[in-house]
Design an enzyme around this catalytic site. Structure first.
Site, PDB file in Angstrom:
ATOM      1  N   ASN A  91       8.988   7.771  18.290  1.00  0.00           N
ATOM      2  CA  ASN A  91       9.256   6.933  17.111  1.00  0.00           C
ATOM      3  C   ASN A  91       8.079   6.824  16.157  1.00  0.00           C
ATOM      4  OD1 ASN A  91      10.624   4.533  15.657  1.00  0.00           O
ATOM      5  ND2 ASN A  91       8.712   3.650  16.421  1.00  0.00           N
ATOM      6  N   TYR A 156       6.988  13.770   3.773  1.00  0.00           N
ATOM      7  CA  TYR A 156       7.737  12.914   4.709  1.00  0.00           C
ATOM      8  C   TYR A 156       9.151  13.442   4.981  1.00  0.00           C
ATOM      9  CZ  TYR A 156       9.788   8.695   6.753  1.00  0.00           C
ATOM     10  OH  TYR A 156      10.442   7.820   7.584  1.00  0.00           O
ATOM     11  N   LYS A 160      10.745  14.930   8.534  1.00  0.00           N
ATOM     12  CA  LYS A 160      11.935  14.378   9.204  1.00  0.00           C
ATOM     13  C   LYS A 160      13.043  15.427   9.311  1.00  0.00           C
ATOM     14  CE  LYS A 160      10.289  10.267  10.116  1.00  0.00           C
ATOM     15  NZ  LYS A 160      10.040   9.854  11.515  1.00  0.00           N
TER      16      LYS A 160
END
Ligand code: NAD
Length: 248
Positions: A91, A156, A160
């Protein structure tokens, strides 16, 4: 109690979404080892959890997630102490907003190192233990921007999207070892960073979300609980959006 007698590691478990996952897993009977970046933040999270329920089986570690050797050592200590590792939640993550015209390659690298490479290192160490014990669950935190992009800060969403690729590929590679691999893709979620935004920013954002509010860390943690539990025993290779239908 969906996770009775399970042993779980949650990286980035000291605050925000990670801390909500830790708490949800503890409420459901798991023993949890939370990973943080510093001793101080790990201790702070542990004392708040112990205060909530002294019976919860929770401990903390702070291996450097950019160092495969440190991660492998941490997992081997966990295996020795707990006898098993059933669930890994990757996470920990960082983001950055910066225009393409000024984007620094070293910032791109920093994001990829934590958001992507640390998943490779931790999954390698965890999968070795899980394979030997006959199975396990690996879960990753993705983001809705992995699918729809964002108007600045290209590193980012790139990181992801890589998380989604890793999730789907590892699900296919590790299925035969009885290891399920899934991801959760949260939309805007009310962590400290979002809480600090002024009304002038947050209200237009809410207007784009069909369910009419930003997500709570608990909304995301519930999805992780489902995917970690045997209720999802035939679900693998999935990226589950938890975004109030805000798909853009
Ligand atoms: P947060 O900043 O509150 O928490 C991030 C966690 O990652 C912390 O526990 C921190 O200790 C850990 N971390 C940061 N840098 C680290 C490092 N170098 N080494 C080890 N650990 C480190 O953020 P959050 O919103 O709770 O985010 C958690 C995850 O959810 C991230 O992967 C993030 O990308 C993802 N996410 C968040 C949102 C959102 O709106 N909050 C939306 C989509 C996805």
């Amino acid at each position: 109690m969906l996770l009775q007698n399970k042993v779980a590691v949650v990286t980035g478990g000291t605050r925000g979404i990670g801390l909500a996952i830790v708490e949800k897993f503890l409420e459901n009977g798991a023993s949890v080892i939370l990973f943080g970046s510093r001793k101080e933040t790990v201790d702070k999270a542990l004392s708040s959890l112990n205060e909530k329920n002294p019976a919860w089986q929770v401990s903390g570690m702070f291996p450097d997630l950019n160092k495969p050797d440190e991660i492998a050592r941490a997992f081997s200590e966990i295996k020795q102490k707990y006898g098993a590792l059933d669930i890994l939640v990757n996470n920990a993550g960082i983001s950055q907003r910066e225009s393409l015209y000024t984007y620094k390659p070293e910032d791109f690298e920093k994001i990829m190192n934590l958001n992507v490479l640390s998943i490779l290192y931790a999954s390698q160490a965890a999968a070795r233990i899980m394979k030997e014990q006959g199975g396990g669950v690996i879960l990753n935190t993705s983001s809705m921007v992995s699918i729809y992009g964002q108007p600045s800060g290209v590193g980012y969403p790139a990181s992801k999207s890589a998380v989604n690729g890793i999730t789907k590929s590892l699900a296919r590679e590790l299925g035969r070892d009885h290891i399920r691999v899934n991801a959760v893709a949260p939309g805007v979620t009310e962590t400290d960073m979002v809480k600090a935004l002024p009304d002038a920013v947050i209200q237009p954002l809410i207007a784009t979300i069909p369910l009419g509010r930003v997500g709570k860390p608990e909304d995301v943690a519930n999805a992780f609980l489902f995917l970690a539990s045997d209720m999802a025993s035939y679900v693998s290779g999935e990226v589950l959006s938890v975004d109030g239908a805000a798909r853009s």
